[in-house]
Design a protein around this motif. Structure first.
Motif, PDB file in Angstrom:
ATOM      1  N   PHE A 391       0.877  -1.389   0.104  1.00 28.07           N
ATOM      2  CA  PHE A 391       0.064  -0.146  -0.076  1.00 28.07           C
ATOM      3  C   PHE A 391       0.879   1.436   0.046  1.00 28.07           C
ATOM      4  O   PHE A 391       0.469   2.411  -0.513  1.00 28.07           O
ATOM      5  N   TYR A 392       1.864   1.319   0.591  1.00 28.38           N
ATOM      6  CA  TYR A 392       2.917   2.339   0.685  1.00 28.38           C
ATOM      7  C   TYR A 392       3.128   2.582  -0.891  1.00 28.38           C
ATOM      8  O   TYR A 392       3.472   3.517  -1.382  1.00 28.38           O
ATOM      9  N   THR A 393       3.599   1.573  -1.647  1.00 24.90           N
ATOM     10  CA  THR A 393       4.105   1.723  -2.968  1.00 24.90           C
ATOM     11  C   THR A 393       3.018   2.121  -3.806  1.00 24.90           C
ATOM     12  O   THR A 393       3.300   2.897  -4.819  1.00 24.90           O
ATOM     13  N   GLN A 394       1.617   1.640  -3.523  1.00 22.84           N
ATOM     14  CA  GLN A 394       0.806   2.120  -4.331  1.00 22.84           C
ATOM     15  C   GLN A 394       0.460   3.789  -4.168  1.00 22.84           C
ATOM     16  O   GLN A 394       0.013   4.445  -4.875  1.00 22.84           O
ATOM     17  N   ASN A 395       0.752   3.973  -2.856  1.00 16.38           N
ATOM     18  CA  ASN A 395       0.681   5.476  -2.629  1.00 16.38           C
ATOM     19  C   ASN A 395       1.765   6.378  -3.427  1.00 16.38           C
ATOM     20  O   ASN A 395       1.317   7.569  -3.862  1.00 16.38           O
ATOM     21  N   ILE A 396       2.869   5.784  -3.405  1.00 17.86           N
ATOM     22  CA  ILE A 396       3.792   6.552  -4.189  1.00 17.86           C
ATOM     23  C   ILE A 396       3.415   6.831  -5.775  1.00 17.86           C
ATOM     24  O   ILE A 396       3.627   7.620  -6.396  1.00 17.86           O
ATOM     25  N   ASP A 398       0.453   6.917  -6.873  1.00 22.46           N
ATOM     26  CA  ASP A 398      -0.518   7.760  -6.808  1.00 22.46           C
ATOM     27  C   ASP A 398       0.067   9.308  -6.873  1.00 22.46           C
ATOM     28  O   ASP A 398      -0.259  10.355  -7.645  1.00 22.46           O
ATOM     29  N   GLN A 399       1.203   9.410  -6.060  1.00 21.44           N
ATOM     30  CA  GLN A 399       1.924  10.693  -6.202  1.00 21.44           C
ATOM     31  C   GLN A 399       2.484  10.984  -7.549  1.00 21.44           C
ATOM     32  O   GLN A 399       2.675  12.080  -7.965  1.00 21.44           O
TER      33      GLN A 399
END
Length: 616
Positions: A391-396, A398-399
């Motif tokens: 989920f942290y990678t998915q947040n990146i 999205d950024q």
């Protein structure tokens, strides 16, 4: 005229046959009619029968629990594999090979032929930049300024980024006094403590101690007047140090040092930028590592390739090259499916956490002393770590999409996303390995799995003492190889590389020409002695220890044996009996119904018979 006595006897016989109660017969509801001759129903079973039935019931529950545990954990492994391999494709390998061929193989000097700073600039100018700006298509059409690789399907995202790590200026060492008449220069090896982090101007001149506000560009105007437009601005330029956190960039471990993220960073867009940096000595004798980084995207297969090239300039005067091309699929098509798999995985991990927490609280010391308990905790910890990193990678990602929509460069975000994606891949591989080992343990009720586990457990102690002897023998050969071949062979240059080469030699992977080239006599001689001692002596003793433990062990009594063969046979027999019983009940009901129907038909006849008797 019919004889009245015969007719009476016949009527009495049929009446007795039709209305008597037979033991064990069924009524129309399927219940057994107790015969008046047999008396009351059976009495309750005695205590021995009840104890036997309780034991059988407990064994059935235990077997069903074991089968359920195996099925649940097998489903857990299936979910892990589906979530892990669903993000990957075998086509990534071919794209990596294609990118490597186009990026590293072109130019007047290939990447593998870089030996110093001038040849490095030559490869960047004649090899790298032309490979990223192919303007002629397959049909001869010319598109000047096109940012496209030779395959016409791979697009660079952003510009090529150059990042260098430098030593602090100044004199860090002195040569021996006996050699001062030769030279007074001395260059030390690179280390993070010796890394430079100051800001400079052109030609690495110290930056003036002048405070410039955000609106005053007096210093920058003087510099920018000499620099191609767009190379850098006042906020960041090739001579200013940039620091990044560990979450944004992973450390790089090279052959001659470890390098953290950050450094002196610039982006090159055209050949003019490259020429300007070369003319103003951006790479000089204090440069210790140059990182060339770029990101490619192939929309036809939805793959991102992060190209990281490193050139280490050592105090030996040689340049050491390494390359890494990571091809991943950051934007997934089946996002909903992957999220669902992560959700199921989280539920499994939560269930395991509650179960193991209950066991830990009930018997803490005994639980912590068990090896497999730590495997369980490791599986839970790594499992939750992979979910968090996902989920942290998915947040990146999205950024990244937001930055590109705003027209900003997102190179560092792409690189950070790929770095975390790689870390997640390593954790998933370790998770699958631990879960598979745990799954094998769940099959310990099998006699062969039990024999294997007990053989390994009982042979740990004798093998430990034996491996201590092997370590001493191996150390002797390591030291010999380092002393004899360390100056001539890359595989034996130090103790670590020599250990790796000798272990590979046991598997049959060795370079005999390098051994004989290092020393014509000692190289082959040490190789022959090593093979005899390791293959014919020590390896044979290792196998004898395992065979001895297996031969002397009693594997006939398995305490974890659940009698699955008998369980399956008994279950199958019960199923067959139930099927037979179902058909038997139906047959009896049908027979009883026919008897009732027959009796219903005979009653009028009997009544007529009695009527005839009354008439007579």
């Amino acid at each position: 005229m019919t004889n009245p006595s015969k007719l009476w006897k016949s009527a009495s016989g049929w009446s007795h046959y039709l209305w008597r109660e037979r033991p064990g017969t069924l009524d129309l509801s399927g219940q057994t009619i107790q015969s008046s001759e047999t008396g009351s129903p059976d009495s309750p079973p005695d205590e021995s029968t009840l104890a036997e039935q309780r034991q059988k019931s407990a064994e059935k529950r235990k077997r069903r629990a074991a089968v359920l545990e195996v099925l649940v954990f097998g489903l857990f492994i299936a979910v892990i594999m589906a979530a892990s391999y669903g993000e990957r494709s075998p086509m990534a390998f071919y794209m990596t090979q294609n990118v490597e061929r186009q990026i590293l193989g072109g130019g007047d000097v290939a990447f593998s032929e870089i030996s110093d700073i001038p040849t490095c600039w030559t490869w960047i100018t004649t090899g790298l930049m032309p490979a990223l700006h192919v303007g002629t298509w397959y049909n001869g059409r010319v598109r000047p300024g096109a940012r496209l690789l030779e395959d016409m399907v791979s697009y660079p995202l952003g510009h090529v980024q150059l990042r260098q790590m430098r030593l602090k200026p100044g004199k860090h060492c002195e040569p021996p006094k006996q050699m001062l008449n030769v030279t007074s220069r001395c260059i030390v090896e690179y280390s993070n403590g010796m890394a430079d982090n100051e800001n400079y101007t052109l030609l690495w001149a110290p930056q003036p101690n002048t405070t410039v506000n955000a609106t005053d560009g007096s210093i920058c105007d003087h510099i920018n007047a000499q620099i191609p437009p767009g190379l850098y601005d006042c906020v960041g330029n090739p001579w200013m140090h940039t620091s990044v956190s560990l979450t944004d960039d992973m450390p790089y471990f090279g052959k001659h040092g470890s390098y953290i993220g950050g450094g002196y960073i610039t982006s090159i867009r055209t050949a003019n930028d490259t020429n300007f940096l070369q003319q103003n000595g951006w790479l000089d004798e204090n440069t210790r590592a140059l990182f060339i980084e770029l990101i490619l995207y192939n929309p036809h297969v939805n793959f991102f390739s992060v190209v990281s090239l490193a050139v280490e300039f050592t105090n030996l005067g040689a340049a050491y090259k390494s390359s890494e091309i990571v091809t991943v699929r950051l934007i997934q098509h089946d996002v909903i499916l992957l999220l669902a798999l992560r959700g199921v995985l989280a539920l499994f991990l939560l269930y395991f956490t509650l179960r193991e927490g209950k066991s830990l609280l009930s018997r803490p010391l005994e639980y912590l002393m068990e090896f497999w308990s730590w495997i369980e905790l490791l599986v839970i910890t790594i499992g939750f770590s992979t979910i968090v990193i996902y989920f942290y990678t998915q947040n990146i990602i999205d950024q990244v999409a937001e930055q590109r929509q705003n027209g900003n460069s997102a190179f560092h975000l792409y690189k950070s996303a790929v770095s975390w994606f790689q870390l997640s891949t390593y954790l998933q591989g370790f998770l699958i390995c631990c879960a598979t080992l745990k799954f094998i343990r769940l099959l310990r009720f099998n006699s062969h799995v039990y024999a294997l586990s007990m053989t390994i457990r009982k042979s740990i102690k004798p093998l430990f003492y034996f491996m201590f002897t092997v370590a001493i023998v191996l150390l002797a050969f390591i030291l010999v190889m380092v002393l004899v071949l360390g100056t001539n062979s890359d595989g034996y240059k130090n103790i670590t590389s020599s250990l790796q080469s000798l272990l590979l030699m046991m598997l049959g992977n060795y370079d005999f020409e390098a051994l004989s080239g290092g020393h014509r006599i000692l190289g082959p001689l040490v190789f022959f002695l090593y093979q005899v001692v390791m293959q014919f002596v020590l390896l044979s003793i290792f196998m004898v220890i395992l065979f001895d433990v297996y031969e002397n062990g009693d594997w006939t009594t398995n305490p974890y044996d659940l009698g699955f063969n008998a369980f399956l046979k008994e279950t199958a027999t019960e199923a067959v009996e139930k099927i037979k019983g179902t058909f038997s009940v139906k047959s009896k009901r049908k027979k009883l119904e026919m008897e009732r129907r027959f009796s219903t038909d005979m009653i009028p006849k009997i009544n007529r018979g009695f009527s005839e008797l009354n008439v007579v």
